[in-house]
Design an enzyme around this catalytic site. Structure first.
Site, mmCIF file in Angstrom:
data_model
loop_
_atom_site.group_PDB
_atom_site.id
_atom_site.type_symbol
_atom_site.label_atom_id
_atom_site.label_comp_id
_atom_site.label_asym_id
_atom_site.label_seq_id
_atom_site.Cartn_x
_atom_site.Cartn_y
_atom_site.Cartn_z
ATOM 1 N N ASP A 1 0.874 -1.170 0.000
ATOM 2 C CA ASP A 1 0.000 0.000 0.000
ATOM 3 C C ASP A 1 0.919 1.229 0.000
ATOM 4 O O ASP A 1 2.094 1.136 0.380
ATOM 5 C CB ASP A 1 -0.886 -0.021 1.244
ATOM 6 C CG ASP A 1 -1.825 1.167 1.307
ATOM 7 O OD1 ASP A 1 -2.506 1.441 0.301
ATOM 8 O OD2 ASP A 1 -1.866 1.826 2.351
ATOM 9 N N ASP B 1 -0.128 5.061 0.831
ATOM 10 C CA ASP B 1 -0.334 6.084 1.854
ATOM 11 C C ASP B 1 -0.311 5.464 3.248
ATOM 12 O O ASP B 1 -1.081 4.557 3.531
ATOM 13 C CB ASP B 1 -1.680 6.789 1.617
ATOM 14 C CG ASP B 1 -1.569 8.279 1.834
ATOM 15 O OD1 ASP B 1 -0.747 8.687 2.673
ATOM 16 O OD2 ASP B 1 -2.285 9.030 1.165
#
Length: 344
Positions: A28, A30
């Protein structure tokens, strides 16, 4: 510790570095690699070492606004050399989903940004702007802060006529430099309220996103790396693959201890340095669970912690005590005092 009757009751150990135990990291962005545009501490160096050791790095994001090119350019600027082919977005996943249900070359009404348009064209579909353009589908993806309100009306006109409706993802919020902002899920709710319809959704934690990622990376033994229980970790659970939760994003100790089975990660670590090391075993010890110098037990109304050592080992032991006590539910025991002892 691991699994009991298919329900995870504690974090796993790993005798070898995760970067060698798995062939591909599905990262991922952020809260894991960067926050507010800047690299998170230890991310750049850790990813460099993992890649040098042979691990394939892929970046998996629910943000449908930015194109893979733009994301790759940003990562490269941060010091993580990345090609567009290493970036998988919910825009790509939803474009594939649409392409399997509408004729080749069909028109698709786009409520969102450039990332969606690029992904639709890649699948041979034609992005259009109006409900009057006779679209075969409507797709909604994050459009940034300047998406005009009228776009939701455009989607509503088409959806109310029965045009199939798709959403890249339904994250209700997104982190910004100034706080928590409404995400694409909030925009999807606007159209749902206006039409009463239900969209087909592609993004994490749902299977189309995981399928897109595996198709594009060719991963044989992937490790999902994320900071969110309800997207990253649940997505790994739905895809039946292992996961590493890093504590550099939105999830805190309290949420982790209360996690129901689909939100329990395989491993827990502070940050991306966790890719470069093994993971300590959590072992049953009498009524409790031991990791490193800590022993955690589930009391009548709260989680108890004894010992000393690495804070993360204490957290891992607490996870085993909490998840075992909770079984298929969520742990209701108060872990506040134990977590405070660990500074978490």
């Amino acid at each position: 510790m691991g699994m009991s009757q298919g329900v995870r009751t504690g974090p796993d150990g790993s005798g070898q570095a995760l970067s060698t135990a798995y062939d591909t990291a599905l990262l991922d962005l952020d809260g894991v690699v960067y926050a507010g545009g800047s690299a998170i501490a230890h991310a750049v160096e850790s990813l460099e070492v993992a890649r040098a050791g042979g691990m394939h790095l892929a970046y998996v994001t629910n943000n449908a606004l930015r194109t893979p090119d733009a994301v790759a350019e940003h990562l490269t600027e941060l010091g993580i050399p990345t090609g567009a082919g290493d970036v998988i977005t919910s825009a790509q996943a939803v474009a594939r989903l649409i392409s399997e249900q509408v004729p080749a070359g069909a028109r698709v009404l786009v409520i969102g940004g450039e990332g969606l348009r690029v992904a639709l064209r890649e699948r041979g579909l034609e992005p259009v702007e109006s409900a009057d353009d006779d679209p075969a589908a409507v797709v909604q993806g994050f459009g940034g802060p300047d998406l005009p309100w009228g776009r939701f009306a455009e989607a509503s006109y088409a959806v109310a006529r029965g045009v199939p409706w798709f959403a890249s993802n339904t994250d209700l919020t997104i982190p910004s430099g100034r706080g928590i902002a409404p995400g694409n899920g909030a925009a999807v709710e606007v159209v749902r309220i206006a039409t009463g319809a239900e969209p087909q959704v592609a993004g994490k934690p749902l299977p189309p996103m995981h399928r897109e990622t595996i198709l594009r990376t060719g991963a044989k033994r992937p490790l999902v790396v994320g900071d969110r229980l309800d997207t990253d970790i649940e997505g790994a659970f739905n895809g039946a693959v292992d996961s590493l939760l890093v504590l550099t994003g939105v999830t805190d100790g309290r949420q982790l201890l209360a996690a129901p089975p689909q939100h329990r990660p395989t491993y827990v670590d502070a940050d991306l340095r966790g890719l470069l090391t093994g993971q300590p075993e959590v072992t049953a010890d009498g009524d409790g669970f031991r990791c490193g110098g800590w022993t955690a037990t589930a009391g009548a109304d709260r989680l108890e912690l004894e010992g000393d050592g690495e804070a993360l080992d204490g957290l891992r032991a607490l996870c085993a005590a909490a998840w075992t006590a909770a079984g298929e539910g969520s742990c209701e025991l108060d872990g506040g005092k134990a977590l405070a002892r660990l500074g978490l």
